[in-house]
Design a protein around this motif. Structure first.
Motif, short mmCIF file in Angstrom:
data_model
loop_
_atom_site.label_atom_id
_atom_site.label_comp_id
_atom_site.label_asym_id
_atom_site.label_seq_id
_atom_site.Cartn_x
_atom_site.Cartn_y
_atom_site.Cartn_z
N UNK A 54 -7.89 15.81 10.30
CA UNK A 54 -6.71 15.49 9.51
C UNK A 54 -6.61 13.98 9.32
N UNK A 55 -6.26 13.54 8.12
CA UNK A 55 -6.10 12.10 7.89
C UNK A 55 -4.93 11.54 8.69
N UNK A 56 -5.08 10.27 9.07
CA UNK A 56 -4.05 9.58 9.84
C UNK A 56 -3.96 8.14 9.36
N UNK A 57 -2.82 7.52 9.67
CA UNK A 57 -2.59 6.13 9.28
C UNK A 57 -1.93 5.39 10.43
N UNK A 58 -2.38 4.16 10.69
CA UNK A 58 -1.75 3.32 11.71
C UNK A 58 -1.39 1.98 11.09
N UNK A 59 -0.15 1.61 11.25
CA UNK A 59 0.34 0.32 10.78
C UNK A 59 0.44 -0.59 12.00
N UNK A 60 -0.31 -1.69 12.00
CA UNK A 60 -0.35 -2.59 13.15
C UNK A 60 0.17 -3.95 12.71
N UNK A 61 1.32 -4.33 13.23
CA UNK A 61 1.94 -5.60 12.86
C UNK A 61 1.49 -6.72 13.81
N UNK A 62 1.58 -7.93 13.34
CA UNK A 62 1.08 -9.08 14.10
C UNK A 62 1.67 -9.14 15.51
N UNK A 72 -5.16 0.69 9.90
CA UNK A 72 -6.29 1.54 10.30
C UNK A 72 -6.02 2.91 9.70
N UNK A 73 -6.87 3.32 8.79
CA UNK A 73 -6.69 4.60 8.10
C UNK A 73 -7.88 5.51 8.37
N UNK A 74 -7.59 6.68 8.93
CA UNK A 74 -8.60 7.70 9.10
C UNK A 74 -8.53 8.62 7.90
N UNK A 75 -9.54 8.53 7.02
CA UNK A 75 -9.54 9.37 5.82
C UNK A 75 -9.79 10.83 6.16
N UNK A 89 6.81 6.23 6.77
CA UNK A 89 6.77 4.88 6.21
C UNK A 89 5.88 4.02 7.10
N UNK A 90 5.02 3.21 6.46
CA UNK A 90 4.14 2.34 7.24
C UNK A 90 4.61 0.91 7.21
N UNK A 137 0.84 -1.20 0.00
CA UNK A 137 0.00 0.00 0.00
C UNK A 137 0.88 1.25 0.00
N UNK A 138 0.28 2.35 -0.42
CA UNK A 138 0.88 3.69 -0.27
C UNK A 138 -0.22 4.72 -0.30
N UNK A 139 0.07 5.92 0.23
CA UNK A 139 -0.98 6.93 0.29
C UNK A 139 -0.39 8.33 0.18
N UNK A 140 -1.28 9.33 0.14
CA UNK A 140 -0.88 10.71 -0.07
C UNK A 140 -0.28 11.35 1.17
N UNK A 141 -0.25 10.64 2.30
CA UNK A 141 0.47 11.12 3.48
C UNK A 141 1.96 10.81 3.38
N UNK A 142 2.32 9.94 2.43
CA UNK A 142 3.70 9.52 2.31
C UNK A 142 3.97 8.16 2.89
N UNK A 143 2.93 7.48 3.41
CA UNK A 143 3.09 6.13 3.92
C UNK A 143 3.23 5.14 2.78
N UNK A 144 4.06 4.14 2.97
CA UNK A 144 4.18 3.04 2.02
C UNK A 144 4.69 1.83 2.79
N UNK A 145 4.15 0.66 2.47
CA UNK A 145 4.58 -0.53 3.18
C UNK A 145 3.73 -1.72 2.79
N UNK A 146 3.73 -2.73 3.65
CA UNK A 146 3.00 -3.96 3.38
C UNK A 146 2.26 -4.41 4.63
#
Length: 285
Positions: free
Chosen positions: A130-138, A94-97, A284-285, A77-86
């Motif tokens: 404001x949009x936010x992004x959370x990357x939650x790993x196992x 969890x993405x707050x649009x 980076x996410x 994935x990637x987004x306009x916040x600059x996050x990118x990852x898997x």
């Protein structure tokens, strides 16, 4: 204590979304009122990469949160916040649009792609945060052995165990529960919450009567407790709860607002290039 019972069973329908992703749309427009604050639930389960590798190229969102939970597989994935990852086995995004975000999700060929995406409505006063992004790993997600149940506490809390994350705007509880055959599992629920289960594998019975079949979503009646019994082959399901918003819903594709005028404004901004109100942060996410 008032036990919850079965209010409604929803099977959903097969659908193709994005650039050609085969999925089951379990919750959607017809279920908005009863499942408030949960707008949409997509389930995907395939061992054929042709079903999903075309993915979801760049698209907008506004006014919602999207929660992607991946049990098996990999999604880049990637987004306009600059996050990118898997997102990989057992992880979630969890993405707050909020006011607006552009992102893409591209599933990669795997032995099995198994997961869910849940859309959570944002309250009127928080639609344009404001949009936010959370990357939650196992490895961030606690797991609790509880008799004949294994409970993965993804969001919210369970019996005093805090999950990997908690919603800022809607306090969502999201549990991934695996039940042994015949095992009884009980949980206390907030009486005001909308509570539903989606049966990923196997089936359950409600203690006191009523069956929840494989790949069905079950909305429960109001109450402060719930008891489920694993079927003959056991069961794996997600249990989701959150307080309803009781607000009007104006829904246009990837954008969910409260009025048609707000929807028109959002699509006008997409056309004239003013939809995104944030600058990339280079995270980076």
């Amino acid at each position: 204590m008032k036990k919850r019972s079965i209010a409604e069973l929803v099977t959903g329908r097969k659908a193709i979304d994005g650039a050609g992703v085969h999925l089951v749309r379990v919750l959607g427009s017809p279920t908005v009122r009863n499942f408030d604050p949960f707008l949409m639930l997509d389930a995907f389960d395939s061992e054929n990469p042709d079903d999903y590798t075309k993915g979801f190229p760049t698209h907008p969102h506004r006014g919602i949160e999207t929660f992607t939970y991946l049990m098996r597989g990999r999604i880049d994935h990637e987004d306009s916040l600059g996050n990118a990852g898997s997102i990989v086995d057992g992880g979630c995004q969890w993405m707050t649009a909020g006011s607006g975000i552009l992102h893409q999700e591209m599933p990669q060929a795997s032995r099995r792609m198994l997961g869910l995406q849940l859309w959570i409505n944002l309250p009127r006063a928080r639609k344009m945060v404001d949009p936010e992004y959370r990357d939650i790993r196992s490895e961030m997600v606690p797991r609790v052995e509880d008799g004949g149940a294994l409970v993965t506490v993804v969001a919210g809390d369970y019996n005093g165990v805090a999950g990997a994350t908690r919603g800022d705007y809607v306090d969502v509880v999201f549990l991934d529960v695996t039940l042994r055959p015949g095992a009884l599992w009980s949980i206390t629920t907030r009486p005001q919450d909308t509570v539903f289960a989606y049966m990923v594998e196997g089936e359950c019975e409600l203690a006191g009567g009523g069956e929840i079949p494989h790949r069905n979503a079950c909305l429960f009646t109001p109450g402060d407790s719930l008891s489920l019994v694993g079927g003959p082959e056991g069961a794996r399901f997600v249990l989701v709860s959150g307080a309803p918003l009781h607000e009007p819903v104006a829904w246009g594709g990837p954008i969910v607002m409260n009025t048609d005028e707000e929807l028109r404004q959002a699509f006008f901004e997409l056309e004239d290039g003013t939809f995104i109100r944030h600058a990339p942060r280079g995270k980076a996410g």
